[in-house]
Design an enzyme around this catalytic site. Sequence first.
Site, PDB file in Angstrom:
ATOM      1  N   SER A 198     -76.540 -32.336 -26.338  1.00  0.00           N
ATOM      2  CA  SER A 198     -77.036 -30.968 -26.272  1.00  0.00           C
ATOM      3  C   SER A 198     -75.857 -30.057 -25.927  1.00  0.00           C
ATOM      4  CB  SER A 198     -78.107 -30.872 -25.172  1.00  0.00           C
ATOM      5  OG  SER A 198     -78.577 -29.561 -25.061  1.00  0.00           O
ATOM      6  N   GLY A 199     -75.666 -29.001 -26.698  1.00  0.00           N
ATOM      7  CA  GLY A 199     -74.564 -28.079 -26.457  1.00  0.00           C
ATOM      8  C   GLY A 199     -73.269 -28.433 -27.167  1.00  0.00           C
TER       9      GLY A 199
ATOM     10  N   THR B  29     -76.310 -27.386 -34.044  1.00  0.00           N
ATOM     11  CA  THR B  29     -77.058 -26.346 -34.749  1.00  0.00           C
ATOM     12  C   THR B  29     -76.121 -25.264 -35.273  1.00  0.00           C
ATOM     13  OG1 THR B  29     -79.041 -26.793 -33.459  1.00  0.00           O
ATOM     14  CG2 THR B  29     -78.915 -24.637 -34.523  1.00  0.00           C
TER      15      THR B  29
ATOM     16  N   SER C 214     -80.554 -37.127 -31.506  1.00  0.00           N
ATOM     17  CA  SER C 214     -80.716 -38.506 -32.000  1.00  0.00           C
ATOM     18  C   SER C 214     -79.812 -39.473 -31.236  1.00  0.00           C
ATOM     19  CB  SER C 214     -80.496 -38.594 -33.512  1.00  0.00           C
ATOM     20  OG  SER C 214     -79.491 -37.766 -33.996  1.00  0.00           O
TER      21      SER C 214
END
Length: 189
Positions: free
Chosen positions: A27-28, A32, A99
Amino acid sequence: MSKPEHEIQKQTAPQQKGVTVWFTGLSGAGKTTLAKAVYNELKKRGYKVELLDGDVIRQYLSKGLGFSKEDRDENIRRIGFVADLLTRNGVIVLVSAISPYRATREEVRQKIGNFIEVYVNAPLEVCEQRDVKGLYKKARAGEIKHFTGIDDPYEPPINPDIECRTDYESIEESTDKVIAKLRALNYIQ
Protein backbone atom coordinates in the site's frame (compact mmCIF):
# COMPACT_ATOMS: atom_id res chain seq x y z
CA MET A 1 -20.49 1.04 -54.56
CA SER A 2 -19.51 1.84 -50.97
CA LYS A 3 -18.66 -0.79 -48.37
CA PRO A 4 -21.11 -1.66 -45.60
CA GLU A 5 -20.54 0.20 -42.30
CA HIS A 6 -19.38 -2.90 -40.36
CA GLU A 7 -16.66 -3.66 -42.92
CA ILE A 8 -15.35 -0.09 -42.69
CA GLN A 9 -15.15 -0.30 -38.89
CA LYS A 10 -13.38 -3.66 -39.08
CA GLN A 11 -10.70 -2.23 -41.33
CA THR A 12 -10.07 0.92 -39.27
CA ALA A 13 -10.17 -0.58 -35.75
CA PRO A 14 -6.65 -1.48 -34.63
CA GLN A 15 -6.12 -5.21 -34.09
CA GLN A 16 -5.47 -5.73 -30.43
CA LYS A 17 -4.46 -8.77 -28.42
CA GLY A 18 -5.67 -8.83 -24.83
CA VAL A 19 -3.27 -8.92 -21.89
CA THR A 20 -3.48 -8.40 -18.14
CA VAL A 21 -0.83 -6.15 -16.62
CA TRP A 22 -0.85 -6.88 -12.88
CA PHE A 23 0.62 -4.17 -10.63
CA THR A 24 1.51 -5.62 -7.21
CA GLY A 25 3.21 -3.98 -4.22
CA LEU A 26 2.68 -2.57 -0.78
CA SER A 27 0.00 0.00 0.00
CA GLY A 28 1.46 3.37 -1.00
CA ALA A 29 4.05 1.92 -3.40
CA GLY A 30 2.42 3.71 -6.37
CA LYS A 31 0.44 0.92 -8.05
CA THR A 32 -2.67 2.96 -8.79
CA THR A 33 -0.69 6.06 -9.80
CA LEU A 34 1.39 4.01 -12.23
CA ALA A 35 -1.59 2.05 -13.58
CA LYS A 36 -3.47 5.31 -14.24
CA ALA A 37 -0.46 6.76 -16.07
CA VAL A 38 -0.17 3.63 -18.25
CA TYR A 39 -3.96 3.72 -18.81
CA ASN A 40 -3.80 7.34 -20.00
CA GLU A 41 -0.89 6.60 -22.33
CA LEU A 42 -2.63 3.58 -23.89
CA LYS A 43 -5.97 5.43 -24.22
CA LYS A 44 -4.17 8.32 -25.94
CA ARG A 45 -2.81 5.79 -28.46
CA GLY A 46 -6.30 4.41 -29.15
CA TYR A 47 -6.13 1.06 -27.35
CA LYS A 48 -9.03 -0.66 -25.59
CA VAL A 49 -7.94 -0.59 -21.96
CA GLU A 50 -9.61 -1.07 -18.58
CA LEU A 51 -8.32 -0.33 -15.09
CA LEU A 52 -9.30 -2.63 -12.22
CA ASP A 53 -8.28 -0.95 -8.97
CA GLY A 54 -8.17 -3.12 -5.85
CA ASP A 55 -9.80 -0.48 -3.64
CA VAL A 56 -12.68 0.03 -6.07
CA ILE A 57 -13.16 -3.74 -6.59
CA ARG A 58 -13.42 -4.19 -2.80
CA GLN A 59 -16.30 -1.66 -2.73
CA TYR A 60 -18.33 -3.44 -5.40
CA LEU A 61 -17.24 -6.95 -6.40
CA SER A 62 -15.65 -8.08 -3.14
CA LYS A 63 -17.78 -6.19 -0.62
CA GLY A 64 -18.14 -8.27 2.50
CA LEU A 65 -14.75 -9.94 2.23
CA GLY A 66 -12.39 -9.33 5.13
CA PHE A 67 -8.60 -9.40 5.24
CA SER A 68 -7.88 -12.98 6.26
CA LYS A 69 -5.60 -14.89 3.91
CA GLU A 70 -8.64 -16.76 2.53
CA ASP A 71 -10.58 -13.54 1.88
CA ARG A 72 -7.57 -11.83 0.30
CA ASP A 73 -7.05 -14.83 -1.99
CA GLU A 74 -10.75 -14.83 -2.93
CA ASN A 75 -10.58 -11.11 -3.71
CA ILE A 76 -7.61 -11.67 -6.03
CA ARG A 77 -9.35 -14.61 -7.73
CA ARG A 78 -12.41 -12.42 -8.38
CA ILE A 79 -10.27 -9.67 -9.86
CA GLY A 80 -8.46 -12.32 -11.91
CA PHE A 81 -11.78 -13.69 -13.20
CA VAL A 82 -12.85 -10.26 -14.48
CA ALA A 83 -9.38 -9.59 -15.91
CA ASP A 84 -9.47 -12.94 -17.73
CA LEU A 85 -12.86 -12.16 -19.32
CA LEU A 86 -11.63 -8.79 -20.55
CA THR A 87 -8.27 -10.17 -21.72
CA ARG A 88 -9.99 -12.90 -23.75
CA ASN A 89 -11.98 -10.15 -25.46
CA GLY A 90 -8.96 -8.19 -26.66
CA VAL A 91 -8.73 -5.63 -23.86
CA ILE A 92 -5.52 -4.50 -22.15
CA VAL A 93 -6.41 -4.88 -18.47
CA LEU A 94 -4.45 -2.97 -15.86
CA VAL A 95 -4.91 -4.44 -12.37
CA SER A 96 -3.74 -2.44 -9.38
CA ALA A 97 -3.99 -4.62 -6.26
CA ILE A 98 -1.67 -5.34 -3.35
CA SER A 99 -2.15 -9.10 -3.98
CA PRO A 100 0.25 -10.06 -1.18
CA TYR A 101 0.59 -13.80 -1.84
CA ARG A 102 2.85 -15.20 -4.56
CA ALA A 103 0.88 -18.44 -5.01
CA THR A 104 -2.38 -16.60 -5.69
CA ARG A 105 -0.73 -14.24 -8.18
CA GLU A 106 0.76 -17.28 -9.93
CA GLU A 107 -2.64 -19.02 -9.97
CA VAL A 108 -4.19 -15.98 -11.67
CA ARG A 109 -1.26 -15.75 -14.13
CA GLN A 110 -1.74 -19.40 -15.14
CA LYS A 111 -5.49 -18.93 -15.64
CA ILE A 112 -5.19 -15.77 -17.74
CA GLY A 113 -2.11 -16.71 -19.79
CA ASN A 114 -1.42 -13.31 -21.37
CA PHE A 115 -0.08 -11.79 -18.17
CA ILE A 116 2.63 -9.30 -17.22
CA GLU A 117 3.55 -8.95 -13.55
CA VAL A 118 4.76 -5.50 -12.52
CA TYR A 119 6.37 -5.28 -9.10
CA VAL A 120 5.81 -1.72 -7.90
CA ASN A 121 8.64 -1.68 -5.41
CA ALA A 122 9.08 0.95 -2.73
CA PRO A 123 10.52 0.33 0.73
CA LEU A 124 8.07 0.15 3.62
CA GLU A 125 9.45 3.42 5.08
CA VAL A 126 8.71 5.24 1.81
CA CYS A 127 5.19 3.77 1.64
CA GLU A 128 4.56 4.92 5.22
CA GLN A 129 5.75 8.45 4.36
CA ARG A 130 3.36 8.55 1.38
CA ASP A 131 0.41 7.26 3.43
CA VAL A 132 -2.20 9.99 2.87
CA LYS A 133 -5.02 7.92 4.44
CA GLY A 134 -3.09 7.29 7.67
CA LEU A 135 -3.53 3.51 7.34
CA TYR A 136 0.03 2.58 8.33
CA LYS A 137 -0.20 4.81 11.40
CA LYS A 138 -3.46 3.11 12.42
CA ALA A 139 -1.96 -0.34 11.78
CA ARG A 140 1.11 0.47 13.90
CA ALA A 141 -1.22 1.70 16.67
CA GLY A 142 -3.14 -1.59 16.52
CA GLU A 143 -6.31 0.06 15.20
CA ILE A 144 -6.17 -1.93 11.93
CA LYS A 145 -5.39 -5.65 12.06
CA HIS A 146 -3.99 -7.78 9.22
CA PHE A 147 -2.37 -4.83 7.47
CA THR A 148 0.01 -5.93 4.71
CA GLY A 149 3.61 -5.06 5.52
CA ILE A 150 2.89 -4.49 9.23
CA ASP A 151 1.24 -7.55 10.78
CA ASP A 152 0.45 -9.47 7.57
CA PRO A 153 3.08 -10.59 5.06
CA TYR A 154 3.77 -9.28 1.58
CA GLU A 155 5.53 -11.81 -0.64
CA PRO A 156 7.38 -9.84 -3.32
CA PRO A 157 7.63 -11.39 -6.77
CA ILE A 158 10.77 -13.49 -7.18
CA ASN A 159 11.05 -12.88 -10.92
CA PRO A 160 8.61 -10.13 -12.02
CA ASP A 161 8.32 -9.26 -15.70
CA ILE A 162 8.96 -5.61 -14.75
CA GLU A 163 10.20 -3.98 -11.56
CA CYS A 164 9.45 -0.31 -11.04
CA ARG A 165 11.40 1.29 -8.18
CA THR A 166 9.04 4.12 -7.39
CA ASP A 167 11.24 5.39 -4.57
CA TYR A 168 13.70 6.74 -7.15
CA GLU A 169 12.16 6.36 -10.62
CA SER A 170 9.86 9.07 -11.93
CA ILE A 171 6.31 8.10 -12.90
CA GLU A 172 7.34 8.72 -16.53
CA GLU A 173 10.29 6.31 -16.26
CA SER A 174 8.11 3.61 -14.72
CA THR A 175 5.36 4.18 -17.31
CA ASP A 176 7.93 3.92 -20.11
CA LYS A 177 9.11 0.54 -18.74
CA VAL A 178 5.58 -0.87 -18.88
CA ILE A 179 4.89 0.54 -22.36
CA ALA A 180 8.24 -0.82 -23.61
CA LYS A 181 7.41 -4.31 -22.28
CA LEU A 182 3.96 -4.24 -23.93
CA ARG A 183 5.65 -3.26 -27.19
CA ALA A 184 8.41 -5.89 -26.84
CA LEU A 185 5.78 -8.60 -26.33
CA ASN A 186 3.75 -7.33 -29.33
CA TYR A 187 0.68 -6.31 -27.35
CA ILE A 188 0.98 -2.77 -28.71
CA GLN A 189 2.63 -1.20 -31.77
